[in-house]
Design a protein around this motif. Structure first.
Motif, PDB file in Angstrom:
ATOM      1  N   ARG A  72       0.811  -1.222   0.000  1.00  0.00           N
ATOM      2  CA  ARG A  72       0.000   0.000   0.000  1.00  0.00           C
ATOM      3  C   ARG A  72       0.849   1.280   0.000  1.00  0.00           C
ATOM      4  NH1 ARG A  72      -0.234  -2.218   5.149  1.00  0.00           N
ATOM      5  NH2 ARG A  72       0.361  -0.850   6.878  1.00  0.00           N
ATOM      6  N   ASP A  73       2.166   1.171   0.058  1.00  0.00           N
ATOM      7  CA  ASP A  73       3.013   2.364   0.101  1.00  0.00           C
ATOM      8  C   ASP A  73       3.495   2.802  -1.282  1.00  0.00           C
ATOM      9  OD1 ASP A  73       4.695   0.260  -0.387  1.00  0.00           O
ATOM     10  OD2 ASP A  73       6.235   0.858   1.056  1.00  0.00           O
ATOM     11  N   MET A  74       2.970   2.208  -2.350  1.00  0.00           N
ATOM     12  CA  MET A  74       3.342   2.639  -3.701  1.00  0.00           C
ATOM     13  C   MET A  74       2.782   4.042  -3.961  1.00  0.00           C
ATOM     14  SD  MET A  74       5.183   0.236  -5.217  1.00  0.00           S
ATOM     15  CE  MET A  74       6.037   0.370  -3.637  1.00  0.00           C
ATOM     16  N   ALA A  75       3.677   4.987  -4.242  1.00  0.00           N
ATOM     17  CA  ALA A  75       3.286   6.396  -4.284  1.00  0.00           C
ATOM     18  C   ALA A  75       2.871   6.880  -5.653  1.00  0.00           C
ATOM     19  CB  ALA A  75       4.443   7.260  -3.760  1.00  0.00           C
ATOM     20  N   SER A  76       3.246   6.178  -6.721  1.00  0.00           N
ATOM     21  CA  SER A  76       2.946   6.660  -8.071  1.00  0.00           C
ATOM     22  C   SER A  76       2.289   5.563  -8.897  1.00  0.00           C
ATOM     23  CB  SER A  76       4.225   7.134  -8.767  1.00  0.00           C
ATOM     24  OG  SER A  76       5.093   6.039  -9.005  1.00  0.00           O
ATOM     25  N   LYS A  77       1.670   5.971  -9.995  1.00  0.00           N
ATOM     26  CA  LYS A  77       1.026   5.008 -10.889  1.00  0.00           C
ATOM     27  C   LYS A  77       2.076   4.110 -11.541  1.00  0.00           C
ATOM     28  CE  LYS A  77      -2.316   4.785 -14.680  1.00  0.00           C
ATOM     29  NZ  LYS A  77      -3.161   5.570 -15.619  1.00  0.00           N
ATOM     30  N   GLU A  78       3.253   4.650 -11.820  1.00  0.00           N
ATOM     31  CA  GLU A  78       4.310   3.857 -12.436  1.00  0.00           C
ATOM     32  C   GLU A  78       4.768   2.738 -11.515  1.00  0.00           C
ATOM     33  OE1 GLU A  78       8.925   4.724 -13.339  1.00  0.00           O
ATOM     34  OE2 GLU A  78       7.540   5.977 -14.489  1.00  0.00           O
ATOM     35  N   GLU A  79       4.960   3.044 -10.229  1.00  0.00           N
ATOM     36  CA  GLU A  79       5.362   2.025  -9.267  1.00  0.00           C
ATOM     37  C   GLU A  79       4.276   0.966  -9.117  1.00  0.00           C
ATOM     38  OE1 GLU A  79       6.170   4.338  -5.780  1.00  0.00           O
ATOM     39  OE2 GLU A  79       8.336   4.327  -6.146  1.00  0.00           O
ATOM     40  N   SER A  80       3.028   1.394  -9.057  1.00  0.00           N
ATOM     41  CA  SER A  80       1.921   0.449  -8.937  1.00  0.00           C
ATOM     42  C   SER A  80       1.829  -0.454 -10.159  1.00  0.00           C
ATOM     43  CB  SER A  80       0.601   1.199  -8.742  1.00  0.00           C
ATOM     44  OG  SER A  80       0.621   1.982  -7.573  1.00  0.00           O
TER      45      SER A  80
END
Length: 488
Positions: A439-447
């Motif tokens: 749940r700590d993914m901060a950006s759409k790219e990381e997700s």
């Protein structure tokens, strides 16, 4: 003479450079811990009066090590630590039981060695570091019939641990851990957590034959291992533990001014303080005895016979090719990289460089103990149920040690009657806790990278998902790079 031998070993350990990589540091601590806990050094005054100054460095290191062990094993909360010790049993019991029934694994020896692993890892790391079966090796053993027996299983465990130890000694493991993107690690954790959760749902919904690793018919709604029992246990854990750890300490400020509000707050605190996983596990033990009352008489008192496993050249070959090669990527990703990451997330003040994975099986497997490793899911599960220190896994280790010496392999008769649906409930919450780390993914790219890695891992294997995640991460970085400086 004993004193001189110990001093020689101790100064040999101290002669290693403190700049050595983390593997050697932990190894030195293990040896020092064994020396000073199980074979105390006699008083210095009773040995050599004139050479007191030579003993000061060793005494200081011994005192610091003992102090660290005491701190790591200290309970934060008695019932919370006991409850946390149950968080890993949803993975441990099914695999151990399956290998015992299908391959005649020496359960007593496995209990004793895994107990020692639990106690040592708790003392060294100070966090509820789990000891789990090597899942890929276990899966190959259960599904391969007579071509992959105990010698092949032990050979696979020794080869895997030897490779992990070499990766640690050469410093490659630490380098890999620092270079892997967080989004890829989260993808591996998400896939492992969802895999646990889906397996748990299968345990709850369907009858299981662990000796053949197969699901049977649909589980009946009512019974001592019915679907209703599993749902009640799951609801009980949800009420006690909630969805988030942070909810435990939150009160209702609006009602604190009246007696009714205070009574509700006391009731809420009482409910959230219950050791939910421990209560559910005890219920399972009681139901196992009720399902077959004669099981208590069938269990034999005394430890199992410990024998050295004879491994032939053919067993080494089969164990390495069919067991170690599939297990190694999973161990690197889930037992080292993912465990280190989730440990740093949950315990930022602790430095948990997991080196014991490469050491534990180099001894135990020679005596027939199940190949073991650490696991991010087990750590998340024990944290979910309240484990906060090394004392949590030390409790579990002490319980295994007692069972290993008192009843040995005959414990399998009791575990075979344990309600599988209850195990599924414990495994479900461990998997969900591990999956929530993403749940700590901060950006759409990381997700995007995380979800792609998780999807490929679930559809194929963790190794392929990891490679795909790395490739996509590099392509996205290449795509977002500024090429204006190269324009003519």
């Amino acid at each position: 003479m004993r004193y001189l031998v110990k001093r020689f070993l101790l100064f040999g350990m101290l002669s290693l450079s403190r700049n050595d990589i983390f593997i050697l540091g932990k190894t030195r601590q293990i040896v020092i811990l064994i020396l000073f806990v199980f074979w105390p050094i006699p008083s210095m005054e009773s040995q050599f009066h004139p050479t007191m100054e030579n003993s000061e460095p060793a005494s200081g290191l011994a005192a610091a090590t003992i102090q660290k062990v005491r701190k790591n094993l200290a309970f934060r909360s008695k019932w919370s630590e006991v409850n946390g010790a149950m968080g890993d049993l949803g993975t441990y019991i099914p695999i151990v039981l399956a290998l015992t029934l299908a391959k005649d694994l020496n359960l007593g020896t496995t209990l004793i060695f895994t107990a020692v692993y639990n106690i040592l890892t708790g003392a060294l790391y100070g966090v509820p570091m789990p000891v789990q079966p090597m899942k890929s090796i276990s899966a190959v053993a259960i599904s391969s019939g007579s071509s992959f027996e105990i010698p092949e299983i032990m050979a696979a465990g020794i080869c895997t641990s030897g490779a992990l130890f070499l990766l640690g000694v050469t410093g490659l493991m630490e380098t890999v851990y620092r270079l892997i993107p967080l989004s890829v690690v989260r993808g591996v954790q998400l896939s492992q957590g969802l895999s646990f959760a889906m397996t748990a749902v299968k345990y709850i919904k369907k009858e299981q034959n662990f000796s053949k690793a197969k699901s049977m018919g649909e589980r009946h709604w009512v019974g001592l291992d019915g679907l209703l029992l599993a749902l009640v246990c799951a609801g009980f854990i949800v009420v006690v533990n909630g969805a988030e750890e942070e909810n435990r300490g939150r009160g209702n400020d609006e009602d604190d001014d009246n007696g009714g509000g205070r009574r509700k707050e006391r009731l809420r605190r009482f409910i959230t303080s219950l050791p939910s996983a421990f209560i559910v596990f005890l219920l399972g033990v009681v139901l196992a005895i009720v399902r077959r009352p004669s099981v208590a008489k069938e269990m034999k008192v005394g430890p199992s016979t410990i024998q050295i496993v004879k491994i032939s050249k053919h067993a080494w070959k089969e164990g390495f090719i069919n067991g170690a090669i599939p297990q190694l990527p999973l161990s690197v990703l889930n037992s080292v990289i993912a465990v280190c990451k989730i440990s740093s997330d949950l315990f930022p003040a602790k430095n948990c460089s997991v080196t014991s994975v490469g050491l534990m099986n180099l001894v135990g497997c020679w005596f027939g103990a199940m190949p073991c490793c650490h696991g991010a899911g087990g750590l998340a599960g024990q944290y979910k149920f309240g484990g906060r220190s090394g004392g949590s896994v030390a409790i579990l280790g002490a319980a295994k040690l007692v069972l290993g010496f008192v009843v040995g392999s005959s414990l399998a008769k009791l575990l075979n009657q344990f309600p599988v649906g209850v195990l599924g409930v414990l495994l479900l919450f461990a998997g969900l806790e591990l999956a929530m780390a993403c749940r700590d993914m901060a950006s759409k790219e990381e997700s995007f990278v995380m979800l792609l890695c998780a999807a490929v891992s679930l559809g194929s294997s963790a190794a392929i998902g990891f490679v795909c995640g790395i490739v996509v991460f590099l392509l996205l970085r290449l795509r977002s790079k500024d090429y204006s400086c190269y324009a003519v």
